[in-house]
Motif scaffolding. Structure first.
Motif, PDB file in Angstrom:
ATOM      1  N   VAL A 116      59.866  48.042  35.889  1.00 28.24           N
ATOM      2  CA  VAL A 116      59.252  48.224  34.578  1.00 28.24           C
ATOM      3  C   VAL A 116      58.015  47.352  34.380  1.00 28.24           C
ATOM      4  CG1 VAL A 116      61.372  48.972  33.441  1.00 28.24           C
ATOM      5  CG2 VAL A 116      60.811  46.539  33.510  1.00 28.24           C
ATOM      6  N   GLU A 117      57.584  46.633  35.437  1.00 25.39           N
ATOM      7  CA  GLU A 117      56.400  45.784  35.331  1.00 25.39           C
ATOM      8  C   GLU A 117      55.473  46.044  36.500  1.00 25.39           C
ATOM      9  OE1 GLU A 117      56.799  41.705  33.988  1.00 25.39           O
ATOM     10  OE2 GLU A 117      55.527  41.068  35.645  1.00 25.39           O
ATOM     11  N   SER A 118      54.180  46.118  36.211  1.00 29.03           N
ATOM     12  CA  SER A 118      53.192  46.361  37.251  1.00 29.03           C
ATOM     13  C   SER A 118      52.224  45.188  37.319  1.00 29.03           C
ATOM     14  CB  SER A 118      52.410  47.638  36.946  1.00 29.03           C
ATOM     15  OG  SER A 118      51.492  47.906  37.978  1.00 29.03           O
ATOM     16  N   GLU A 119      51.923  44.742  38.539  1.00 26.27           N
ATOM     17  CA  GLU A 119      50.870  43.759  38.757  1.00 26.27           C
ATOM     18  C   GLU A 119      49.613  44.540  39.116  1.00 26.27           C
ATOM     19  OE1 GLU A 119      51.734  40.448  41.229  1.00 26.27           O
ATOM     20  OE2 GLU A 119      53.760  40.240  40.401  1.00 26.27           O
ATOM     21  N   LEU A 120      48.524  44.260  38.392  1.00 28.19           N
ATOM     22  CA  LEU A 120      47.316  45.072  38.492  1.00 28.19           C
ATOM     23  C   LEU A 120      46.110  44.279  38.965  1.00 28.19           C
ATOM     24  CD1 LEU A 120      47.707  46.686  34.972  1.00 28.19           C
ATOM     25  CD2 LEU A 120      48.213  47.802  37.137  1.00 28.19           C
ATOM     26  N   THR A 130      31.091  48.971  40.867  1.00 33.08           N
ATOM     27  CA  THR A 130      32.436  48.562  40.480  1.00 33.08           C
ATOM     28  C   THR A 130      32.742  47.225  41.146  1.00 33.08           C
ATOM     29  OG1 THR A 130      33.146  50.850  40.247  1.00 33.08           O
ATOM     30  CG2 THR A 130      34.878  49.208  40.494  1.00 33.08           C
ATOM     31  N   THR A 131      33.220  46.267  40.345  1.00 33.38           N
ATOM     32  CA  THR A 131      33.505  44.925  40.821  1.00 33.38           C
ATOM     33  C   THR A 131      34.891  44.514  40.359  1.00 33.38           C
ATOM     34  OG1 THR A 131      31.162  44.403  40.510  1.00 33.38           O
ATOM     35  CG2 THR A 131      32.668  42.543  40.784  1.00 33.38           C
ATOM     36  N   ASN A 132      35.674  43.907  41.245  1.00 33.49           N
ATOM     37  CA  ASN A 132      36.960  43.334  40.830  1.00 33.49           C
ATOM     38  C   ASN A 132      36.677  42.127  39.949  1.00 33.49           C
ATOM     39  OD1 ASN A 132      38.411  45.211  42.294  1.00 33.49           O
ATOM     40  ND2 ASN A 132      38.562  43.915  44.095  1.00 33.49           N
ATOM     41  N   VAL A 133      37.337  42.085  38.775  1.00 32.71           N
ATOM     42  CA  VAL A 133      37.054  41.019  37.817  1.00 32.71           C
ATOM     43  C   VAL A 133      38.286  40.225  37.402  1.00 32.71           C
ATOM     44  CG1 VAL A 133      34.978  42.147  36.905  1.00 32.71           C
ATOM     45  CG2 VAL A 133      37.210  42.613  35.856  1.00 32.71           C
ATOM     46  N   PHE A 147      50.139  43.800  27.703  1.00 30.35           N
ATOM     47  CA  PHE A 147      49.129  43.693  28.754  1.00 30.35           C
ATOM     48  C   PHE A 147      48.696  42.235  28.830  1.00 30.35           C
ATOM     49  CE2 PHE A 147      44.850  43.814  30.515  1.00 30.35           C
ATOM     50  CZ  PHE A 147      45.073  44.562  31.647  1.00 30.35           C
ATOM     51  N   ASP A 148      49.109  41.539  29.891  1.00 31.95           N
ATOM     52  CA  ASP A 148      48.701  40.160  30.142  1.00 31.95           C
ATOM     53  C   ASP A 148      47.582  40.198  31.163  1.00 31.95           C
ATOM     54  OD1 ASP A 148      50.738  38.844  28.554  1.00 31.95           O
ATOM     55  OD2 ASP A 148      52.160  39.445  30.099  1.00 31.95           O
ATOM     56  N   PHE A 149      46.506  39.432  30.918  1.00 32.76           N
ATOM     57  CA  PHE A 149      45.381  39.475  31.844  1.00 32.76           C
ATOM     58  C   PHE A 149      44.768  38.092  32.027  1.00 32.76           C
ATOM     59  CE2 PHE A 149      43.615  39.960  27.661  1.00 32.76           C
ATOM     60  CZ  PHE A 149      42.448  39.222  27.690  1.00 32.76           C
ATOM     61  N   GLU A 150      44.144  37.927  33.178  1.00 28.65           N
ATOM     62  CA  GLU A 150      43.351  36.732  33.477  1.00 28.65           C
ATOM     63  C   GLU A 150      42.143  37.195  34.268  1.00 28.65           C
ATOM     64  OE1 GLU A 150      43.705  32.429  35.688  1.00 28.65           O
ATOM     65  OE2 GLU A 150      45.530  33.437  35.017  1.00 28.65           O
ATOM     66  N   LEU A 151      40.974  37.066  33.644  1.00 28.32           N
ATOM     67  CA  LEU A 151      39.741  37.508  34.287  1.00 28.32           C
ATOM     68  C   LEU A 151      39.093  36.347  35.023  1.00 28.32           C
ATOM     69  CD1 LEU A 151      38.264  39.741  31.436  1.00 28.32           C
ATOM     70  CD2 LEU A 151      39.768  40.404  33.330  1.00 28.32           C
ATOM     71  N   ASP A 152      38.321  36.658  36.041  1.00 25.71           N
ATOM     72  CA  ASP A 152      37.630  35.638  36.822  1.00 25.71           C
ATOM     73  C   ASP A 152      36.673  34.822  35.961  1.00 25.71           C
ATOM     74  OD1 ASP A 152      39.007  36.678  38.970  1.00 25.71           O
ATOM     75  OD2 ASP A 152      37.305  37.852  39.721  1.00 25.71           O
ATOM     76  N   SER A 153      36.216  35.374  34.849  1.00 24.96           N
ATOM     77  CA  SER A 153      35.297  34.682  33.941  1.00 24.96           C
ATOM     78  C   SER A 153      35.997  33.582  33.148  1.00 24.96           C
ATOM     79  CB  SER A 153      34.689  35.681  32.959  1.00 24.96           C
ATOM     80  OG  SER A 153      35.720  36.233  32.146  1.00 24.96           O
ATOM     81  N   GLY A 154      37.326  33.519  33.246  1.00 24.83           N
ATOM     82  CA  GLY A 154      38.079  32.512  32.490  1.00 24.83           C
ATOM     83  C   GLY A 154      38.783  33.082  31.275  1.00 24.83           C
ATOM     84  N   GLU A 155      38.426  34.292  30.874  1.00 26.76           N
ATOM     85  CA  GLU A 155      39.104  34.918  29.743  1.00 26.76           C
ATOM     86  C   GLU A 155      40.529  35.287  30.145  1.00 26.76           C
ATOM     87  OE1 GLU A 155      36.614  37.897  27.458  1.00 26.76           O
ATOM     88  OE2 GLU A 155      35.428  37.626  29.292  1.00 26.76           O
ATOM     89  N   ALA A 156      41.468  35.046  29.252  1.00 24.27           N
ATOM     90  CA  ALA A 156      42.863  35.384  29.508  1.00 24.27           C
ATOM     91  C   ALA A 156      43.514  35.704  28.176  1.00 24.27           C
ATOM     92  CB  ALA A 156      43.582  34.229  30.198  1.00 24.27           C
ATOM     93  N   GLY A 157      44.574  36.469  28.225  1.00 22.83           N
ATOM     94  CA  GLY A 157      45.264  36.790  26.992  1.00 22.83           C
ATOM     95  C   GLY A 157      46.475  37.668  27.214  1.00 22.83           C
ATOM     96  N   SER A 158      47.125  37.948  26.116  1.00 22.38           N
ATOM     97  CA  SER A 158      48.295  38.807  26.100  1.00 22.38           C
ATOM     98  C   SER A 158      48.140  39.755  24.919  1.00 22.38           C
ATOM     99  CB  SER A 158      49.558  37.952  25.945  1.00 22.38           C
ATOM    100  OG  SER A 158      50.696  38.753  26.006  1.00 22.38           O
ATOM    101  N   VAL A 159      48.151  41.050  25.193  1.00 24.42           N
ATOM    102  CA  VAL A 159      47.902  42.050  24.160  1.00 24.42           C
ATOM    103  C   VAL A 159      49.146  42.921  24.004  1.00 24.42           C
ATOM    104  CG1 VAL A 159      46.427  43.974  23.459  1.00 24.42           C
ATOM    105  CG2 VAL A 159      45.469  42.101  24.827  1.00 24.42           C
ATOM    106  N   PRO A 160      49.751  42.919  22.808  1.00 34.62           N
ATOM    107  CA  PRO A 160      50.881  43.827  22.583  1.00 34.62           C
ATOM    108  C   PRO A 160      50.365  45.252  22.434  1.00 34.62           C
ATOM    109  CG  PRO A 160      50.347  42.651  20.564  1.00 34.62           C
ATOM    110  CD  PRO A 160      49.447  42.112  21.641  1.00 34.62           C
ATOM    111  N   LEU A 161      51.017  46.187  23.113  1.00 31.41           N
ATOM    112  CA  LEU A 161      50.574  47.579  23.072  1.00 31.41           C
ATOM    113  C   LEU A 161      51.671  48.482  22.544  1.00 31.41           C
ATOM    114  CD1 LEU A 161      48.867  47.836  26.584  1.00 31.41           C
ATOM    115  CD2 LEU A 161      47.746  47.545  24.367  1.00 31.41           C
ATOM    116  N   SER A 162      51.244  49.505  21.811  1.00 32.20           N
ATOM    117  CA  SER A 162      52.139  50.549  21.310  1.00 32.20           C
ATOM    118  C   SER A 162      51.586  51.888  21.759  1.00 32.20           C
ATOM    119  CB  SER A 162      52.194  50.542  19.781  1.00 32.20           C
ATOM    120  OG  SER A 162      52.674  49.316  19.310  1.00 32.20           O
TER     121      SER A 162
END
Length: 146
Positions: free
Chosen positions: A78-82, A100-103, A118-133
């Motif tokens: 039930v979880e995907s690493e992207l 297209t660049t991997n970020v 959706f949990d993310f960590e971008l190479d630019s330093g931005e990171a977060g957790s977004v609840p989705l419906s």
């Protein structure tokens, strides 16, 4: 709906990604932004296309403030690493080069047929957790998880 067999796992429990999760998912607190998910069970792949905005500009299609990202990962459990990629340089209905660049990287745990994070960590330093419906009503996800 009590479990009729005591402590055994509920046979209707959400345990795997199915094609029924495919579709538009949003955080209702950020209108006009979200992710389109496509679960390809035969290939055990989750593909995602994300759309968001940066600084304002004119409103033409392909405007500089639109940010489009794609992501791809496994569709097991039930979880995907992207792996998250960003594509730039295009404009709708106009032949132009794109790159297209991997970020960054992310994870998407699906909590049910209608909730994900959706949990993310971008190479630019931005990171977060977004609840989705799920944006549209569940059409067949529940049926596929039974």
């Amino acid at each position: 709906c009590e479990n009729p067999v005591g402590d055994a796992p509920d046979p209707r429990a959400f345990t795997t990604m199915t094609a029924g999760l495919s579709g538009a998912w949003v955080d209702p607190s950020t209108p006009g932004q979200g992710w389109l998910f496509a679960v390809v069970q035969a290939a055990e792949v989750l593909f995602a296309a994300g759309f968001t905005f940066a600084e304002p500009s004119d409103n033409k299609i392909g405007a500089g403030d639109q940010r489009w990202m794609t992501a791809q990962g496994s569709a097991l459990g039930v979880e995907s690493e992207l792996m998250i990629s960003r594509t730039s340089g295009g404009e709708f209905d106009a032949p132009q080069s794109v790159s297209t660049t991997n970020v960054g990287r992310g994870t998407v745990p699906f909590l049910s047929c209608t909730e994900a994070i959706f949990d993310f960590e971008l190479d630019s330093g931005e990171a977060g957790s977004v609840p989705l419906s799920r944006l549209a009503p569940d059409v067949f996800c529940e049926a596929l998880t039974r």
